[in-house]
Motif scaffolding. Structure first.
Motif, PDB file in Angstrom:
ATOM      1  N   LEU A   1     -10.031   1.958  -3.057  1.00 33.24           N
ATOM      2  CA  LEU A   1      -8.733   1.943  -3.738  1.00 33.24           C
ATOM      3  C   LEU A   1      -7.813   0.838  -3.245  1.00 33.24           C
ATOM      4  O   LEU A   1      -6.752   0.605  -3.825  1.00 33.24           O
ATOM      5  CB  LEU A   1      -8.043   3.302  -3.580  1.00 33.24           C
ATOM      6  N   LEU A   2      -8.217   0.129  -2.199  1.00 34.54           N
ATOM      7  CA  LEU A   2      -7.422  -1.003  -1.731  1.00 34.54           C
ATOM      8  C   LEU A   2      -7.428  -2.149  -2.737  1.00 34.54           C
ATOM      9  O   LEU A   2      -6.504  -2.964  -2.764  1.00 34.54           O
ATOM     10  CB  LEU A   2      -7.952  -1.502  -0.385  1.00 34.54           C
TER      11      LEU A   2
ATOM     12  N   THR B   1      -5.829   5.390   0.715  1.00 31.78           N
ATOM     13  CA  THR B   1      -6.721   4.230   0.729  1.00 31.78           C
ATOM     14  C   THR B   1      -7.533   4.155   2.017  1.00 31.78           C
ATOM     15  O   THR B   1      -8.638   3.604   2.035  1.00 31.78           O
ATOM     16  CB  THR B   1      -5.928   2.933   0.524  1.00 31.78           C
TER      17      THR B   1
ATOM     18  N   ASN C   1       0.847  -1.192   0.000  1.00 31.22           N
ATOM     19  CA  ASN C   1       0.000   0.000   0.000  1.00 31.22           C
ATOM     20  C   ASN C   1       0.885   1.245   0.000  1.00 31.22           C
ATOM     21  O   ASN C   1       1.292   1.732   1.051  1.00 31.22           O
ATOM     22  CB  ASN C   1      -0.920  -0.024   1.225  1.00 31.22           C
TER      23      ASN C   1
END
Length: 206
Positions: free
Chosen positions: A77-78, A71, A65
Protein backbone atom coordinates in the motif's frame (compact mmCIF):
# COMPACT_ATOMS: atom_id res chain seq x y z
CA UNK A 1 -34.43 -8.70 20.85
CA UNK A 2 -34.71 -5.52 18.80
CA UNK A 3 -35.72 -5.54 15.15
CA UNK A 4 -34.81 -3.12 12.38
CA UNK A 5 -37.04 -0.04 12.47
CA UNK A 6 -36.63 1.82 9.15
CA UNK A 7 -37.51 5.14 10.77
CA UNK A 8 -34.51 4.84 13.11
CA UNK A 9 -31.97 3.21 10.82
CA UNK A 10 -29.18 4.17 8.42
CA UNK A 11 -27.36 1.95 5.93
CA UNK A 12 -23.54 2.00 5.85
CA UNK A 13 -21.94 0.78 2.62
CA UNK A 14 -18.33 0.16 3.55
CA UNK A 15 -15.47 0.68 1.07
CA UNK A 16 -17.01 -0.81 -2.06
CA UNK A 17 -14.31 0.86 -4.15
CA UNK A 18 -12.82 -0.26 -7.44
CA UNK A 19 -9.49 -1.17 -5.82
CA UNK A 20 -11.28 -3.58 -3.48
CA UNK A 21 -13.73 -5.05 -5.96
CA UNK A 22 -12.52 -5.13 -9.57
CA UNK A 23 -10.57 -8.13 -10.80
CA UNK A 24 -6.82 -7.58 -10.77
CA UNK A 25 -6.94 -4.39 -8.70
CA UNK A 26 -4.57 -3.90 -5.72
CA UNK A 27 -6.87 -4.95 -2.85
CA UNK A 28 -9.17 -7.31 -4.75
CA UNK A 29 -11.75 -9.14 -2.61
CA UNK A 30 -13.48 -11.74 -4.82
CA UNK A 31 -16.15 -12.44 -2.20
CA UNK A 32 -17.16 -8.78 -2.19
CA UNK A 33 -17.54 -8.88 -5.97
CA UNK A 34 -19.68 -12.01 -5.82
CA UNK A 35 -21.97 -10.42 -3.26
CA UNK A 36 -22.72 -7.24 -5.19
CA UNK A 37 -26.28 -8.44 -6.05
CA UNK A 38 -27.14 -8.84 -2.37
CA UNK A 39 -25.65 -5.41 -1.63
CA UNK A 40 -27.69 -3.89 -4.44
CA UNK A 41 -30.79 -5.50 -2.98
CA UNK A 42 -30.07 -4.05 0.46
CA UNK A 43 -29.43 -0.57 -0.95
CA UNK A 44 -32.59 -0.65 -3.07
CA UNK A 45 -34.73 -1.80 -0.15
CA UNK A 46 -33.31 0.88 2.13
CA UNK A 47 -33.89 3.61 -0.42
CA UNK A 48 -37.46 2.42 -0.96
CA UNK A 49 -38.03 2.58 2.80
CA UNK A 50 -36.53 6.07 3.14
CA UNK A 51 -33.52 4.77 5.06
CA UNK A 52 -30.51 7.09 4.60
CA UNK A 53 -27.60 5.54 2.71
CA UNK A 54 -24.05 6.45 3.75
CA UNK A 55 -21.01 5.28 1.81
CA UNK A 56 -17.42 5.17 3.04
CA UNK A 57 -14.27 5.45 0.96
CA UNK A 58 -10.92 4.39 2.39
CA UNK A 59 -8.33 6.84 1.06
CA UNK A 60 -4.54 6.85 1.12
CA UNK A 61 -2.35 9.73 -0.03
CA UNK A 62 0.77 10.05 -2.18
CA UNK A 63 1.80 13.30 -0.48
CA UNK A 64 2.40 11.65 2.88
CA UNK A 65 1.72 8.35 4.63
CA UNK A 66 -1.64 9.08 6.25
CA UNK A 67 -2.01 5.54 7.64
CA UNK A 68 1.54 4.46 8.60
CA UNK A 69 0.69 1.32 10.55
CA UNK A 70 -1.62 0.10 7.80
CA UNK A 71 1.20 0.41 5.26
CA UNK A 72 3.70 -1.09 7.69
CA UNK A 73 1.60 -4.24 7.92
CA UNK A 74 0.85 -4.20 4.18
CA UNK A 75 3.84 -2.56 2.42
CA UNK A 76 2.23 -2.92 -1.02
CA UNK A 77 0.00 0.00 0.00
CA UNK A 78 3.02 2.30 0.06
CA UNK A 79 2.86 2.52 -3.73
CA UNK A 80 -0.65 1.50 -4.84
CA UNK A 81 -4.24 1.28 -3.72
CA UNK A 82 -7.06 3.65 -2.75
CA UNK A 83 -5.10 6.75 -3.80
CA UNK A 84 -6.90 10.08 -3.52
CA UNK A 85 -8.25 11.14 -6.89
CA UNK A 86 -7.69 7.77 -8.57
CA UNK A 87 -10.20 5.57 -10.36
CA UNK A 88 -9.41 2.81 -7.90
CA UNK A 89 -10.54 4.92 -4.95
CA UNK A 90 -14.01 5.53 -6.40
CA UNK A 91 -17.16 3.58 -5.48
CA UNK A 92 -17.94 0.87 -8.03
CA UNK A 93 -20.49 1.73 -10.70
CA UNK A 94 -22.76 -1.13 -9.60
CA UNK A 95 -23.28 0.61 -6.25
CA UNK A 96 -22.89 4.21 -7.35
CA UNK A 97 -24.04 6.69 -4.68
CA UNK A 98 -27.19 8.64 -5.41
CA UNK A 99 -27.47 12.40 -5.25
CA UNK A 100 -29.04 12.25 -1.78
CA UNK A 101 -26.52 9.79 -0.35
CA UNK A 102 -23.65 10.80 1.93
CA UNK A 103 -20.04 9.78 1.20
CA UNK A 104 -17.57 9.71 4.09
CA UNK A 105 -13.82 9.69 3.48
CA UNK A 106 -11.79 7.80 6.07
CA UNK A 107 -8.14 6.94 6.68
CA UNK A 108 -8.63 4.20 9.28
CA UNK A 109 -10.53 0.92 9.34
CA UNK A 110 -13.20 2.23 11.72
CA UNK A 111 -15.41 4.62 9.73
CA UNK A 112 -16.14 6.59 12.91
CA UNK A 113 -12.49 7.43 13.59
CA UNK A 114 -11.81 11.13 12.91
CA UNK A 115 -14.67 11.41 10.38
CA UNK A 116 -18.06 13.13 10.27
CA UNK A 117 -19.94 9.82 10.39
CA UNK A 118 -21.28 10.16 13.93
CA UNK A 119 -22.42 13.75 13.25
CA UNK A 120 -24.19 12.58 10.10
CA UNK A 121 -25.96 9.74 11.88
CA UNK A 122 -27.11 11.94 14.75
CA UNK A 123 -28.74 14.45 12.40
CA UNK A 124 -29.61 12.85 9.06
CA UNK A 125 -33.13 11.77 10.09
CA UNK A 126 -33.63 14.46 12.73
CA UNK A 127 -31.78 15.02 15.96
CA UNK A 128 -30.65 11.65 17.36
CA UNK A 129 -33.38 9.75 15.55
CA UNK A 130 -31.05 7.09 14.11
CA UNK A 131 -30.20 4.41 16.67
CA UNK A 132 -29.41 1.50 14.32
CA UNK A 133 -26.90 0.97 11.51
CA UNK A 134 -26.98 -1.69 8.83
CA UNK A 135 -23.50 -2.69 7.66
CA UNK A 136 -22.69 -4.07 4.21
CA UNK A 137 -19.52 -3.93 2.10
CA UNK A 138 -15.90 -5.01 2.56
CA UNK A 139 -13.63 -6.15 4.13
CA UNK A 140 -15.84 -8.09 6.52
CA UNK A 141 -13.04 -8.82 8.98
CA UNK A 142 -11.39 -5.40 8.81
CA UNK A 143 -13.36 -2.23 8.04
CA UNK A 144 -16.85 -3.72 8.40
CA UNK A 145 -15.91 -5.33 11.71
CA UNK A 146 -14.10 -2.21 12.98
CA UNK A 147 -17.02 0.03 12.04
CA UNK A 148 -19.52 -2.34 13.68
CA UNK A 149 -17.52 -2.17 16.90
CA UNK A 150 -17.24 1.61 16.60
CA UNK A 151 -21.01 1.83 16.22
CA UNK A 152 -21.57 -0.41 19.24
CA UNK A 153 -19.22 1.71 21.35
CA UNK A 154 -21.38 4.73 20.48
CA UNK A 155 -24.60 2.91 21.43
CA UNK A 156 -25.84 2.24 17.90
CA UNK A 157 -27.53 -1.09 17.33
CA UNK A 158 -25.73 -3.02 14.57
CA UNK A 159 -27.39 -5.12 11.86
CA UNK A 160 -24.51 -6.90 10.11
CA UNK A 161 -25.58 -8.45 6.81
CA UNK A 162 -23.91 -11.82 6.36
CA UNK A 163 -24.38 -12.31 2.60
CA UNK A 164 -23.80 -8.62 1.74
CA UNK A 165 -20.35 -8.37 3.32
CA UNK A 166 -17.20 -9.78 1.75
CA UNK A 167 -14.10 -11.20 3.44
CA UNK A 168 -10.82 -12.52 2.11
CA UNK A 169 -11.78 -16.07 3.16
CA UNK A 170 -14.78 -18.09 4.25
CA UNK A 171 -13.05 -18.65 7.59
CA UNK A 172 -12.67 -14.92 8.21
CA UNK A 173 -16.29 -14.31 7.25
CA UNK A 174 -17.55 -17.00 9.61
CA UNK A 175 -15.34 -15.89 12.51
CA UNK A 176 -16.40 -12.25 12.16
CA UNK A 177 -20.08 -13.11 11.98
CA UNK A 178 -19.74 -15.20 15.14
CA UNK A 179 -18.00 -12.41 17.04
CA UNK A 180 -20.37 -9.67 15.90
CA UNK A 181 -23.43 -11.81 16.56
CA UNK A 182 -22.22 -12.75 20.05
CA UNK A 183 -21.01 -9.39 21.31
CA UNK A 184 -21.69 -6.41 19.05
CA UNK A 185 -24.97 -6.75 17.18
CA UNK A 186 -27.21 -8.97 15.13
CA UNK A 187 -26.18 -10.92 12.03
CA UNK A 188 -28.90 -11.11 9.37
CA UNK A 189 -29.11 -12.32 5.79
CA UNK A 190 -30.28 -9.87 3.14
CA UNK A 191 -33.61 -11.68 3.03
CA UNK A 192 -34.06 -11.34 6.78
CA UNK A 193 -33.10 -7.67 6.62
CA UNK A 194 -35.60 -6.97 3.84
CA UNK A 195 -38.35 -8.76 5.76
CA UNK A 196 -37.72 -6.68 8.90
CA UNK A 197 -37.61 -3.42 6.94
CA UNK A 198 -40.91 -4.24 5.23
CA UNK A 199 -42.47 -5.29 8.51
CA UNK A 200 -41.33 -2.01 10.03
CA UNK A 201 -42.76 -0.01 7.15
CA UNK A 202 -46.13 -1.70 7.50
CA UNK A 203 -46.57 -1.72 11.23
CA UNK A 204 -43.69 -0.04 12.99
CA UNK A 205 -40.86 -1.75 14.86
CA UNK A 206 -38.87 -1.21 18.00
Amino acid sequence: MWRVNPQKTALLVIDMQNDFVLEGYPMEVPMARRRIPRMQEAVAECRAAGIPVVYTRHILLDTFNVSPLETAYNPALLSAGMRKGSFGSEIIDDLKPGSDDVVIVKHRYDAFHNTQLENVLTSISGLRQVDTVIIIGTLTEVCCDSTARGAYMRDFKVAFVSDATGALSDEAQTATEKTIGTFFGRVLSTGELVAEIREGREGGAE
